[in-house]
Motif scaffolding. Sequence first.
Motif, PDB file in Angstrom:
ATOM      1  N   ARG A 274       1.082  -1.347   0.090  1.00  0.00           N
ATOM      2  CA  ARG A 274      -0.011  -0.020  -0.087  1.00  0.00           C
ATOM      3  C   ARG A 274       0.802   1.232   0.051  1.00  0.00           C
ATOM      4  O   ARG A 274       1.976   1.244   0.621  1.00  0.00           O
ATOM      5  CB  ARG A 274      -0.949   0.069   1.122  1.00  0.00           C
ATOM      6  N   ASN A 275       0.250   2.366  -0.709  1.00  0.00           N
ATOM      7  CA  ASN A 275       0.941   3.517  -0.644  1.00  0.00           C
ATOM      8  C   ASN A 275       0.448   4.451   0.373  1.00  0.00           C
ATOM      9  O   ASN A 275      -1.221   4.653   0.391  1.00  0.00           O
ATOM     10  CB  ASN A 275       0.850   4.402  -1.807  1.00  0.00           C
ATOM     11  N   ILE A 276       1.065   4.961   1.262  1.00  0.00           N
ATOM     12  CA  ILE A 276       0.433   5.893   2.435  1.00  0.00           C
ATOM     13  C   ILE A 276       0.596   7.263   1.985  1.00  0.00           C
ATOM     14  O   ILE A 276       1.910   7.655   1.825  1.00  0.00           O
ATOM     15  CB  ILE A 276       1.116   5.531   3.624  1.00  0.00           C
ATOM     16  N   GLN A 277      -0.422   8.108   1.786  1.00  0.00           N
ATOM     17  CA  GLN A 277      -0.057   9.382   1.378  1.00  0.00           C
ATOM     18  C   GLN A 277       0.304  10.262   2.680  1.00  0.00           C
ATOM     19  O   GLN A 277      -0.432  10.256   3.888  1.00  0.00           O
ATOM     20  CB  GLN A 277      -1.500   9.929   0.955  1.00  0.00           C
ATOM     21  N   LEU A 278       1.132  11.015   2.584  1.00  0.00           N
ATOM     22  CA  LEU A 278       2.016  11.811   3.890  1.00  0.00           C
ATOM     23  C   LEU A 278       1.158  13.137   3.815  1.00  0.00           C
ATOM     24  O   LEU A 278       1.197  13.855   2.626  1.00  0.00           O
ATOM     25  CB  LEU A 278       3.389  11.773   3.817  1.00  0.00           C
ATOM     26  N   HIS A 279       1.094  13.732   4.971  1.00  0.00           N
ATOM     27  CA  HIS A 279       0.522  15.021   4.971  1.00  0.00           C
ATOM     28  C   HIS A 279       1.655  16.041   5.876  1.00  0.00           C
ATOM     29  O   HIS A 279       2.472  15.538   6.657  1.00  0.00           O
ATOM     30  CB  HIS A 279      -0.461  15.204   5.738  1.00  0.00           C
ATOM     31  N   ASP A 280       1.589  17.284   5.721  1.00  0.00           N
ATOM     32  CA  ASP A 280       2.550  18.337   6.395  1.00  0.00           C
ATOM     33  C   ASP A 280       1.825  18.253   7.919  1.00  0.00           C
ATOM     34  O   ASP A 280       1.273  17.350   8.535  1.00  0.00           O
ATOM     35  CB  ASP A 280       2.276  19.836   5.856  1.00  0.00           C
ATOM     36  N   LYS A 281       2.698  18.815   8.812  1.00  0.00           N
ATOM     37  CA  LYS A 281       2.704  18.664  10.345  1.00  0.00           C
ATOM     38  C   LYS A 281       1.249  19.302  10.846  1.00  0.00           C
ATOM     39  O   LYS A 281       0.929  18.802  11.795  1.00  0.00           O
ATOM     40  CB  LYS A 281       3.655  19.480  10.915  1.00  0.00           C
ATOM     41  N   LYS A 282       0.555  20.121   9.898  1.00  0.00           N
ATOM     42  CA  LYS A 282      -0.796  20.529  10.196  1.00  0.00           C
ATOM     43  C   LYS A 282      -1.843  19.509   9.842  1.00  0.00           C
ATOM     44  O   LYS A 282      -2.995  19.492  10.097  1.00  0.00           O
ATOM     45  CB  LYS A 282      -0.966  21.918   9.539  1.00  0.00           C
ATOM     46  N   SER A 283      -1.147  18.457   9.278  1.00  0.00           N
ATOM     47  CA  SER A 283      -1.971  17.311   8.535  1.00  0.00           C
ATOM     48  C   SER A 283      -3.196  17.457   7.817  1.00  0.00           C
ATOM     49  O   SER A 283      -4.147  16.797   7.654  1.00  0.00           O
ATOM     50  CB  SER A 283      -2.608  16.622   9.849  1.00  0.00           C
ATOM     51  N   ASN A 284      -3.048  18.594   7.240  1.00  0.00           N
ATOM     52  CA  ASN A 284      -4.092  19.057   6.201  1.00  0.00           C
ATOM     53  C   ASN A 284      -3.473  19.529   4.647  1.00  0.00           C
ATOM     54  O   ASN A 284      -4.643  19.744   3.871  1.00  0.00           O
ATOM     55  CB  ASN A 284      -4.981  20.046   6.723  1.00  0.00           C
ATOM     56  N   ARG A 285      -2.150  19.206   4.823  1.00  0.00           N
ATOM     57  CA  ARG A 285      -1.592  19.718   3.306  1.00  0.00           C
ATOM     58  C   ARG A 285      -1.346  18.586   2.396  1.00  0.00           C
ATOM     59  O   ARG A 285      -0.395  17.870   2.783  1.00  0.00           O
ATOM     60  CB  ARG A 285      -0.794  20.802   3.348  1.00  0.00           C
ATOM     61  N   ARG A 286      -1.854  18.434   1.020  1.00  0.00           N
ATOM     62  CA  ARG A 286      -1.321  17.529   0.121  1.00  0.00           C
ATOM     63  C   ARG A 286      -0.801  18.176  -1.250  1.00  0.00           C
ATOM     64  O   ARG A 286      -1.426  17.887  -2.146  1.00  0.00           O
ATOM     65  CB  ARG A 286      -2.372  16.457  -0.143  1.00  0.00           C
ATOM     66  N   ARG A 287      -0.359  19.416  -0.920  1.00  0.00           N
ATOM     67  CA  ARG A 287       0.026  20.317  -2.123  1.00  0.00           C
ATOM     68  C   ARG A 287       1.332  20.869  -2.123  1.00  0.00           C
ATOM     69  O   ARG A 287       2.057  20.663  -0.935  1.00  0.00           O
ATOM     70  CB  ARG A 287      -1.088  21.473  -2.212  1.00  0.00           C
ATOM     71  N   GLY A 288       2.078  21.330  -3.163  1.00  0.00           N
ATOM     72  CA  GLY A 288       3.247  21.765  -3.009  1.00  0.00           C
ATOM     73  C   GLY A 288       4.412  20.797  -2.698  1.00  0.00           C
ATOM     74  O   GLY A 288       4.238  19.631  -3.558  1.00  0.00           O
ATOM     75  N   PRO A 289       5.157  20.920  -1.714  1.00  0.00           N
ATOM     76  CA  PRO A 289       6.120  19.914  -1.426  1.00  0.00           C
ATOM     77  C   PRO A 289       5.623  18.602  -0.974  1.00  0.00           C
ATOM     78  O   PRO A 289       6.458  17.801  -1.146  1.00  0.00           O
ATOM     79  CB  PRO A 289       7.190  20.386  -0.380  1.00  0.00           C
ATOM     80  N   PHE A 290       4.370  18.691  -0.565  1.00  0.00           N
ATOM     81  CA  PHE A 290       3.804  17.329  -0.119  1.00  0.00           C
ATOM     82  C   PHE A 290       2.843  16.610  -1.024  1.00  0.00           C
ATOM     83  O   PHE A 290       2.321  15.647  -0.642  1.00  0.00           O
ATOM     84  CB  PHE A 290       2.941  17.513   1.036  1.00  0.00           C
ATOM     85  N   ASP A 291       2.782  17.203  -2.408  1.00  0.00           N
ATOM     86  CA  ASP A 291       2.032  16.776  -3.430  1.00  0.00           C
ATOM     87  C   ASP A 291       2.036  15.110  -3.744  1.00  0.00           C
ATOM     88  O   ASP A 291       1.049  14.589  -3.819  1.00  0.00           O
ATOM     89  CB  ASP A 291       2.179  17.451  -4.700  1.00  0.00           C
TER      90      ASP A 291
END
Length: 224
Positions: free
Chosen positions: A197-214
């Motif tokens: 499985r691929n686990i999508q990672l988020h920023d420390k605020k746990s709400n961003r999946r864009r920019g460097p976290f895309d």
Amino acid sequence: MTRTYPKGTRINSDNYNPLSAWALGCQMVALNMQSHDVANVLNDGRFRMNGGCGYVRKPDWLLNQHANNFSGDAMNVKIRILGGCCLPKPKGRKTGEVIDPFVTVTLHDVKFSGDGNNDNNLASLGQKIAVETTHETSCVNDNGFCPAWNETKGKEFTVLNPDIAIFHFNVKDADMVSSADIADAAVPVAALKKGFRNIQLHDKKSNRRRGPFDFATLLIEIVF
């Protein structure tokens, strides 16, 4: 309706572990949302189960007042961390040295402490104790683009309450002085699926999946 909230003496705006309140059936478990801590990561992971609409159905043993069993049987879950992809720098920075990532996997669970006569009977249940089990991978030097851990054994976790328990995946950057958080993901045990499985990672605020976290992900294997 039951609402829980952080005690007023928490002047640092820190949080309590929300799992104990969820295990008691509390309808509203309030947290200090301004604190980007593990409690908020777990909360976001819980409510991502249903697409983030804001509501998650309670397990049957919390909905049925005549139920005797607080949960199903305990289960063993084995997790192997295989690799990562496009891991950002700490805080999503665009400049700086190449990261040395490693992963900690923590099982957040609840142990039901009864009176010793019948721990599966709701009437005999006492304190709901939050428990944690943690596994840490080795460090991959100078590789944030496609680090490979390729764990052979992984870690087998014993899940006491599959309806409440949550896995927290935390990617960190190793440093000679301290370790900096890179990204997080929280996945309820009830939402786990077997296999690779691929686990999508988020920023420390746990709400961003864009920019460097895309495209930041972890590749893992789940066996149960």
